[in-house]
Design a protein around this motif. Structure first.
Motif, mmCIF file in Angstrom:
data_model
loop_
_atom_site.group_PDB
_atom_site.id
_atom_site.type_symbol
_atom_site.label_atom_id
_atom_site.label_comp_id
_atom_site.label_asym_id
_atom_site.label_seq_id
_atom_site.Cartn_x
_atom_site.Cartn_y
_atom_site.Cartn_z
ATOM 1 N N GLY A 1 36.399 92.819 145.947
ATOM 2 C CA GLY A 1 35.335 93.727 146.348
ATOM 3 C C GLY A 1 35.614 95.181 146.000
ATOM 4 O O GLY A 1 36.712 95.545 145.588
ATOM 5 N N HIS A 2 34.584 96.011 146.206
ATOM 6 C CA HIS A 2 34.658 97.419 145.846
ATOM 7 C C HIS A 2 35.665 98.200 146.681
ATOM 8 O O HIS A 2 36.295 99.135 146.168
ATOM 9 C CB HIS A 2 33.277 98.070 145.953
ATOM 10 C CG HIS A 2 32.371 97.722 144.832
ATOM 11 N ND1 HIS A 2 31.520 96.643 144.876
ATOM 12 C CD2 HIS A 2 32.194 98.303 143.622
ATOM 13 C CE1 HIS A 2 30.848 96.579 143.743
ATOM 14 N NE2 HIS A 2 31.236 97.564 142.963
ATOM 15 N N VAL A 3 35.815 97.848 147.952
ATOM 16 C CA VAL A 3 36.773 98.575 148.794
ATOM 17 C C VAL A 3 38.174 98.459 148.210
ATOM 18 O O VAL A 3 38.914 99.446 148.138
ATOM 19 C CB VAL A 3 36.718 98.087 150.261
ATOM 20 C CG1 VAL A 3 37.851 98.688 151.081
ATOM 21 C CG2 VAL A 3 35.362 98.440 150.879
ATOM 22 N N ALA A 4 38.547 97.291 147.745
ATOM 23 C CA ALA A 4 39.864 97.100 147.125
ATOM 24 C C ALA A 4 39.981 97.879 145.823
ATOM 25 O O ALA A 4 41.081 98.299 145.437
ATOM 26 C CB ALA A 4 40.129 95.620 146.888
ATOM 27 N N ALA A 5 38.874 98.091 145.146
ATOM 28 C CA ALA A 5 38.908 98.849 143.886
ATOM 29 C C ALA A 5 39.318 100.296 144.118
ATOM 30 O O ALA A 5 39.909 100.922 143.234
ATOM 31 C CB ALA A 5 37.549 98.779 143.201
ATOM 32 N N ALA B 1 31.166 100.986 154.466
ATOM 33 C CA ALA B 1 32.575 100.570 154.443
ATOM 34 C C ALA B 1 33.294 101.120 153.217
ATOM 35 O O ALA B 1 34.467 101.525 153.290
ATOM 36 C CB ALA B 1 32.687 99.047 154.473
ATOM 37 N N LEU B 2 32.604 101.161 152.111
ATOM 38 C CA LEU B 2 33.168 101.709 150.877
ATOM 39 C C LEU B 2 33.349 103.219 151.009
ATOM 40 O O LEU B 2 34.383 103.772 150.629
ATOM 41 C CB LEU B 2 32.264 101.363 149.695
ATOM 42 C CG LEU B 2 32.714 101.798 148.318
ATOM 43 C CD1 LEU B 2 34.113 101.296 147.997
ATOM 44 C CD2 LEU B 2 31.712 101.294 147.281
ATOM 45 N N LYS B 3 32.361 103.886 151.568
ATOM 46 C CA LYS B 3 32.457 105.337 151.797
ATOM 47 C C LYS B 3 33.655 105.660 152.679
ATOM 48 O O LYS B 3 34.409 106.595 152.405
ATOM 49 C CB LYS B 3 31.157 105.860 152.417
ATOM 50 C CG LYS B 3 31.147 107.337 152.650
ATOM 51 C CD LYS B 3 31.103 108.105 151.354
ATOM 52 C CE LYS B 3 30.937 109.587 151.627
ATOM 53 N NZ LYS B 3 31.133 110.382 150.433
ATOM 54 N N ALA C 1 28.181 103.169 139.790
ATOM 55 C CA ALA C 1 27.320 103.730 140.835
ATOM 56 C C ALA C 1 27.729 103.304 142.240
ATOM 57 O O ALA C 1 27.516 104.056 143.194
ATOM 58 C CB ALA C 1 25.867 103.356 140.577
ATOM 59 N N ALA C 2 28.330 102.141 142.388
ATOM 60 C CA ALA C 2 28.721 101.680 143.723
ATOM 61 C C ALA C 2 29.678 102.664 144.396
ATOM 62 O O ALA C 2 29.604 102.880 145.602
ATOM 63 C CB ALA C 2 29.365 100.301 143.646
ATOM 64 N N CYS C 3 30.554 103.282 143.611
ATOM 65 C CA CYS C 3 31.555 104.209 144.161
ATOM 66 C C CYS C 3 31.248 105.677 143.870
ATOM 67 O O CYS C 3 31.764 106.556 144.553
ATOM 68 C CB CYS C 3 32.937 103.887 143.608
ATOM 69 S SG CYS C 3 33.543 102.257 144.082
#
Length: 182
Positions: A52-56, A150-152, A140-142
Motif C-alpha cells: 500500500g501507499h503508506v508503506a511507500a 492515513a497516508l497524510k 497523485a496519491a502522495c
C-alpha cells in the motif's frame, strides 16, 4: 540572483550572469536520472502493490537516498532530486537550482512537448545537469490534492515540514539533479 554563465535549457542557451558552461555531453547525466527514476519507481510500485501507499512513504524516506547513492556510485556521479516545494528538507534546492526550477516552470507553461533540462557549472566546478520531473497520475496519491487521511498522517510523521502536495498531473513536480564527481 544573477550568475555569469550560460544556462542551457532544452537546447536553448540563455546568458545568465556566473561561471562557464560545461561542454561535456548530457548522456551520462540522462542515464543517471533515468536509472534513478526506474529503480525507485520499481521499488515504489512493488511496495504500493504489495503493502500500500503508506508503506511507500517508508521507501521514499529510507530507500530513495540509498538508491540515488547506488546509481551515483555505479556511474561515478552524484544523483538526487530537488523541487521548489520539497517533502524532505535535505532535498532543498540551492539558489542556482531554484532559478533553474523556476525557468523550467515558465518554459513548461509555454510548451509541454519537451521535458526541460539544463546544464551549468556550479561554484565548486562541478557540471550539474537537471531534468524536470513531471507529475504523473500514479504520483497523485502522495503528491496530489486529495490524499487519504492515513497516508497524510504517514507523510506528516516522516516529513513534518512537507510542502510537496497539491500538485496537479502534468505540472512540474521537481527535478533530477546529476552532478559530476569532484
Amino acid at each position: 540572483m544573477m550568475f555569469n554563465n550560460f544556462l542551457r535549457i532544452s537546447g536553448i542557451a540563455l546568458l545568465l550572469t556566473g561561471s562557464s558552461l560545461a561542454l561535456a555531453g548530457d548522456e551520462p547525466y540522462q542515464q543517471a536520472a533515468q536509472q534513478l527514476q526506474q529503480r525507485l519507481g520499481k521499488v515504489l510500485m512493488h511496495t504500493i502493490k504489495t503493502e500500500g501507499h503508506v508503506a511507500a512513504i517508508r521507501v521514499c524516506n529510507e530507500q530513495a537516498p540509498q538508491i540515488a547513492q547506488a546509481v551515483g556510485s555505479d556511474l561515478n556521479l552524484e544523483v538526487g532530486r530537488t523541487a521548489l516545494r520539497v517533502r524532505n528538507p535535505k532535498n532543498a534546492p540551492t539558489a542556482r537550482q531554484r532559478d533553474v526550477l523556476q525557468q523550467f516552470v515558465e518554459q513548461w507553461q509555454h510548451t509541454k512537448n519537451v521535458v526541460p533540462t539544463a546544464t551549468y557549472t556550479n561554484d565548486q566546478g562541478q557540471q550539474v545537469w537537471m531534468q524536470a520531473i513531471i507529475m504523473q497520475p500514479q504520483c497523485a496519491a502522495c503528491h496530489g490534492s486529495n490524499i487519504e487521511p492515513a497516508l497524510k498522517q504517514a507523510i506528516v510523521e516522516r516529513y513534518p515540514e512537507d510542502a510537496a502536495t497539491n500538485f496537479e498531473v502534468g505540472q512540474i513536480r521537481g527535478a533530477f539533479v546529476v552532478k559530476s564527481s569532484q
